[in-house]
Motif scaffolding. Structure first.
Motif, PDB file in Angstrom:
ATOM      1  N   CYS A  80       0.120  -5.326   3.151  1.00 57.55           N
ATOM      2  CA  CYS A  80       0.166  -3.964   2.592  1.00 57.55           C
ATOM      3  C   CYS A  80       1.127  -3.911   1.404  1.00 57.55           C
ATOM      4  O   CYS A  80       2.267  -4.351   1.507  1.00 57.55           O
ATOM      5  CB  CYS A  80       0.608  -2.977   3.670  1.00 57.55           C
ATOM      6  SG  CYS A  80       0.838  -1.298   3.050  1.00 57.55           S
ATOM      7  N   ARG A  96       2.269   0.575  11.296  1.00 58.51           N
ATOM      8  CA  ARG A  96       1.818   1.913  10.901  1.00 58.51           C
ATOM      9  C   ARG A  96       0.855   2.438  11.974  1.00 58.51           C
ATOM     10  O   ARG A  96       0.985   3.559  12.453  1.00 58.51           O
ATOM     11  CB  ARG A  96       1.109   1.872   9.543  1.00 58.51           C
ATOM     12  CG  ARG A  96       0.918   3.258   8.930  1.00 58.51           C
ATOM     13  CD  ARG A  96       0.042   3.246   7.676  1.00 58.51           C
ATOM     14  NE  ARG A  96       0.430   2.266   6.676  1.00 58.51           N
ATOM     15  CZ  ARG A  96       1.490   2.361   5.869  1.00 58.51           C
ATOM     16  NH1 ARG A  96       2.273   3.400   5.950  1.00 58.51           N
ATOM     17  NH2 ARG A  96       1.763   1.414   4.993  1.00 58.51           N
ATOM     18  N   CYS A 139       0.525   5.474   3.065  1.00 56.43           N
ATOM     19  CA  CYS A 139      -0.596   4.536   3.161  1.00 56.43           C
ATOM     20  C   CYS A 139      -1.637   5.110   2.225  1.00 56.43           C
ATOM     21  O   CYS A 139      -1.946   6.301   2.307  1.00 56.43           O
ATOM     22  CB  CYS A 139      -1.131   4.507   4.594  1.00 56.43           C
ATOM     23  SG  CYS A 139      -2.799   3.803   4.762  1.00 56.43           S
ATOM     24  N   THR A 140      -2.124   4.291   1.314  1.00 60.03           N
ATOM     25  CA  THR A 140      -3.079   4.812   0.338  1.00 60.03           C
ATOM     26  C   THR A 140      -4.528   4.651   0.797  1.00 60.03           C
ATOM     27  O   THR A 140      -5.446   4.785  -0.005  1.00 60.03           O
ATOM     28  CB  THR A 140      -2.879   4.132  -1.028  1.00 60.03           C
ATOM     29  OG1 THR A 140      -2.720   2.728  -0.810  1.00 60.03           O
ATOM     30  CG2 THR A 140      -1.667   4.666  -1.745  1.00 60.03           C
ATOM     31  N   CYS A 142      -6.161   2.096   1.417  1.00 65.52           N
ATOM     32  CA  CYS A 142      -6.755   1.144   0.468  1.00 65.52           C
ATOM     33  C   CYS A 142      -7.606   0.082   1.153  1.00 65.52           C
ATOM     34  O   CYS A 142      -8.376  -0.604   0.519  1.00 65.52           O
ATOM     35  CB  CYS A 142      -5.659   0.464  -0.337  1.00 65.52           C
ATOM     36  SG  CYS A 142      -4.841  -0.876   0.568  1.00 65.52           S
ATOM     37  N   ARG A 143      -7.434  -0.120   2.431  1.00 65.18           N
ATOM     38  CA  ARG A 143      -8.202  -1.058   3.257  1.00 65.18           C
ATOM     39  C   ARG A 143      -7.885  -2.530   3.005  1.00 65.18           C
ATOM     40  O   ARG A 143      -8.624  -3.404   3.435  1.00 65.18           O
ATOM     41  CB  ARG A 143      -9.706  -0.878   3.062  1.00 65.18           C
ATOM     42  CG  ARG A 143     -10.180   0.515   3.266  1.00 65.18           C
ATOM     43  CD  ARG A 143     -11.642   0.615   3.026  1.00 65.18           C
ATOM     44  NE  ARG A 143     -12.408   0.361   4.226  1.00 65.18           N
ATOM     45  CZ  ARG A 143     -13.704   0.089   4.230  1.00 65.18           C
ATOM     46  NH1 ARG A 143     -14.366   0.031   3.123  1.00 65.18           N
ATOM     47  NH2 ARG A 143     -14.334  -0.114   5.349  1.00 65.18           N
ATOM     48  N   CYS A 145      -5.528  -4.304   4.232  1.00 63.03           N
ATOM     49  CA  CYS A 145      -5.180  -4.937   5.499  1.00 63.03           C
ATOM     50  C   CYS A 145      -6.425  -5.311   6.303  1.00 63.03           C
ATOM     51  O   CYS A 145      -6.454  -6.334   6.984  1.00 63.03           O
ATOM     52  CB  CYS A 145      -4.266  -4.028   6.315  1.00 63.03           C
ATOM     53  SG  CYS A 145      -4.829  -2.319   6.398  1.00 63.03           S
TER      54      CYS A 145
HETATM   55  S1  SF4 Z   1      -4.874   0.723   4.201  1.00 63.63           S
HETATM   56 FE1  SF4 Z   1      -3.681  -0.146   2.506  1.00 63.63          FE
HETATM   57  S2  SF4 Z   1      -1.903   1.204   2.363  1.00 63.63           S
HETATM   58 FE2  SF4 Z   1      -2.814   1.553   4.381  1.00 63.63          FE
HETATM   59  S3  SF4 Z   1      -1.769   0.143   5.755  1.00 63.63           S
HETATM   60 FE3  SF4 Z   1      -3.599  -0.934   5.017  1.00 63.63          FE
HETATM   61  S4  SF4 Z   1      -2.878  -2.102   3.246  1.00 63.63           S
HETATM   62 FE4  SF4 Z   1      -1.315  -0.528   3.668  1.00 63.63          FE
END
Ligand code: SF4
Ligand code: SF4
Lengths: 528, 176
Positions: A80, A96, A139-140, A142-143, A145
């Motif tokens: 992330c 998270r 958390c954006t 963003c996917r 992860c």
């Molecule tokens: S979706 Fe993106 S911002 Fe959210 S935890 Fe996963 S890597 Fe981090």
């Protein structure tokens, strides 16, 4: 996992304004600030959270699965951008998710209710809500992860649900709530009225006439046009988005497209997506309603990120099927966009790539010779939509110097800009600089190694937030939309000398007509 | 300059302990990641700490010069200036080197009677800390400047149409 965060300036977002919440009927409108001790939660807030979770565990199989199947392998932990840039372990995606999973165990599952901490559970307290607010707006969505999780757990979806639950308590942020309310009332995030929207575009048309030498007269709200064009409203007023918009105008004129703008569906962005599934549906509906009212065949969409994730992943189940529309066919090339068969909506970059592939554009890429661009894959167009080749194909055809960043940080591995999903607020700049650090670091490498001086992208939030990020981390790198570079290279019919670019700056790649040609022309004129 | 010869001899131990000292200003899970993940793109903060401490250490051996140390200090401080640190925490790593030198090279400094050289070196490190503080302040000022600029950019055309912006030089006609 017991501590609540400290809300320091620069690292938290302002609370949603009561008036905005009232406009769209969101829960618990009130004046409050995250720095207050008392967040004025509804009286039965615990019940609301429990019920909200239970309902969503039923409704979204993904959410239920993601709550149950994580084996804590840690593969996602260091992926992330917020963890990498902030060094805060709670930004590890696994932790998270644990912020809400621990409540799921402690409040919803029998074993957890009895065993408590032993089963990894904890109880709901106001501090938990404060912690959620801090980290789920960090958390954006963003996917990134999810690409690395062996089980495909998508923390973005967990954040989406967590924010939905936070919204049930009225703990949301102004940078999302106000655009949502404006969009609902006037059609776009800033609440620009139809005439202002139109006048802004007319202003840019004047600039095109001045710098390019061609007069363009697009139509607005024209019934019977073949195509409706919708773009994020940032392109209509923000720098450098307006230059991207000038690019669209020139491209459509160049190919003689039968299209129209709408001053009602004047926003491609959908901050409802960052609020709740219901709000996303309400805002998404207007583009499609407008396409019906105007009687167009299909919708062409501008350079946006999350608008495409909404269209690509949710539209059909939200507001579909849009059966009054036709499957998009490029009127110039005859290409049938199979990927848009059900959404009836095509991304401008796919459209442009198709035009180039079929030789429909007259291009002089040397007009961009002073620009060494790299390309940022927006999380939404890459991971959310799979558009990886088209922007690169376009860039390689309109520029001579395109340089990609390192393979581990582009395409589906791309690093987020650090400001997506409605976090691009000014008050959040320091947190955004943390989240944007990994992206900026990769840009810095190509800036230093290859002289890259332009970060191109196909997303309006990127265009809005990268100038600040580059100023801080990689000074000397500008920001532009891909369509601006397309327009620089377009050889428009009847154009004047392209001495200035669309920004009104002298164009270093401009080559004045050669001396002898010029005098030969003068000679010919003399003979006449 | 016998002391510098000594420092050069203990270079790798000093740098590695210095890196540890910086990395340990982060929570322990993060410290592990910062130290172990080697890829410059996956771990830009750790990578910066490792490479810039080396550069800074070489500068200390050469003699601390404001202009020369600035880019190396900047890369570390630019990061810490926007992370969860107070100003003193953000720049305290410069002092860590001072303590590490005493700890690791101290006994040899005593036996070789290099106290005066140590005083001079510590003065140089204090100077480096002052430079670090200037850099920290300029990073913070930049954050505020950028924020103000962004507000303008975000509503650029609306401000421009309302004549609220100063025109950039260009070929604009009078009627714009
Ligand atoms: S979706 Fe993106 S911002 Fe959210 S935890 Fe996963 S890597 Fe981090
Ligand atoms: S990679 Fe997947 S399974 Fe492993 S810790 Fe992360 S979310 Fe859990």
């Amino acid at each position: 996992m017991d501590t609540k965060p400290e809300f320091k300036p620069g690292t938290f977002l302002y609370a949603g304004k009561a008036s905005a919440l009232e406009t769209v009927g969101l829960a618990n409108p009130r004046d409050w600030s995250p720095t207050d001790d008392d967040w004025k939660l509804p009286a039965d807030w615990k019940g609301i959270v429990r019920e909200g979770m239970a309902e969503r565990l039923q409704r979204f199989r993904s959410f239920k699965l993601f709550m149950d199947i994580c084996v804590r392998c840690g593969a996602c932990a260091d992926k992330c951008h917020f963890f990498i840039g902030s060094g805060d372990p709670k930004n590890m995606p696994v932790l998270r998710a644990e912020l809400i999973r621990s409540i799921y165990r402690g409040e919803m599952k029998t074993a957890g209710k009895i065993l408590g901490k032993l089963a990894g559970g904890r109880k709901l307290t106001e501090d938990v809500i404060k912690e959620w607010f801090y980290y789920f707006y960090q958390c954006t969505e963003c996917r990134r992860c999810s690409v690395f999780c062996p089980y495909g757990i998508d923390t973005a979806e967990i954040t989406i649900i967590a924010r939905e639950i936070l919204n049930l308590l009225g703990t949301n942020i102004d940078w999302i709530a106000s655009p949502v309310a404006n969009c609902f009332m006037t059609g776009n995030h800033l609440g620009l009225k139809p005439h202002t929207f139109k006048e802004n575009i007319e202003y840019l048309l004047d600039d095109i006439e001045e710098y390019v030498g061609v007069k363009i007269e697009p139509s607005f709200n024209r019934k019977g046009a073949e195509i409706l064009f919708v773009t994020p409203s940032g392109d209509v007023f923000a720098e450098p988005g307006i230059f991207t918009l000038m690019g669209y105008l020139m491209l459509f004129d160049h190919i003689g497209l039968d299209y129209t703008w709408s001053t009602y569906a004047s926003e491609g962005g959908n901050f409802g997506f960052f609020t709740s599934h219901e709000m996303m549906k309400r805002l998404n509906a207007k583009m499609y309603a407008e396409s019906k009212r105007l009687g167009v065949k299909w919708i062409l969409g501008g350079e946006c990120g999350h608008m495409w994730r909404v269209v690509h992943q949710y539209m059909d189940t939200l507001n579909g099927p849009a059966d009054w529309l036709e499957q998009p066919i490029n009127p110039l090339t005859g290409t049938r966009f199979e990927n848009a068969a059900s959404t009836k909506m095509v991304h401008i970059t796919e459209f442009t790539a198709d035009l180039i592939k079929n030789n429909k554009l007259k291009l002089d890429p040397s007009q961009n010779d002073h620009i060494i661009p790299t390309f940022h894959d927006s999380c939404n167009t890459s991971r959310g939509m799979g558009m990886l080749e088209e922007p690169r194909y376009v860039l390689n055809n309109v520029c001579n110097n395109f340089v990609d960043m390192a393979p581990q940080v582009i395409r589906e591995n791309t690093f987020c800009c650090g400001s997506g999903s409605g976090l691009n607020a000014g008050e959040y700049l320091e947190m955004r600089f943390r989240g944007g650090l990994p992206r900026a670091n990769a840009v810095k490498r190509v800036h230093e190694d290859h002289g890259v001086n332009m970060l191109s992208c196909v997303c309006a939030i990127d265009r809005a937030v990268f100038p600040a990020l580059m100023d801080y981390w990689v000074p000397g790198v500008g920001v532009c939309g891909v369509s601006e570079l397309v327009a620089n290279a377009l050889v428009m019919e009847g154009q004047g000398e392209r001495e200035y670019n669309l920004r009104g700056e002298e164009n270093p790649s401009y080559k004045p007509p050669a001396e002898d040609e010029a005098s030969a022309e003068a000679g010919e004129e003399g003979e006449e | 300059m016998k002391l510098k010869t000594l420092l050069a001899k203990h270079k790798s131990a000093l740098i590695s302990r210095w890196v540890d000292a910086i990395v340990e200003t982060y929570p322990s899970e993060t410290a592990k990641f910062l130290k172990n993940k080697k890829d410059q793109f996956s771990n830009p903060v750790g990578h910066t700490i490792v490479s810039e401490t080396k550069n800074l250490f070489d500068q200390v051996l050469e003699g601390v010069d404001r202009e020369k140390v600035t880019p190396f200090l900047d890369r570390i401080i630019r990061i810490r200036a926007i992370q969860e640190f107070t100003p003193s925490q953000a720049i305290s790593f410069v002092f860590s080197l001072k303590y590490l030198i005493r700890e690791i090279v101290g006994p040899e400094i005593d036996t070789e009677d290099l106290d005066q050289e140590l005083v001079d070196l510590e003065a140089a490190l204090d100077f480096m800390a002052l430079v670090a503080f200037d850099i920290y302040m300029s990073c913070r000022e930049q954050v505020y400047d950028i924020r103000a600029k962004e507000v303008q950019q975000n509503a650029f055309l609306l401000l421009k149409r309302a004549n609220l912006l100063v025109e950039k030089p260009g070929p604009k006609p009078e009627d714009s």
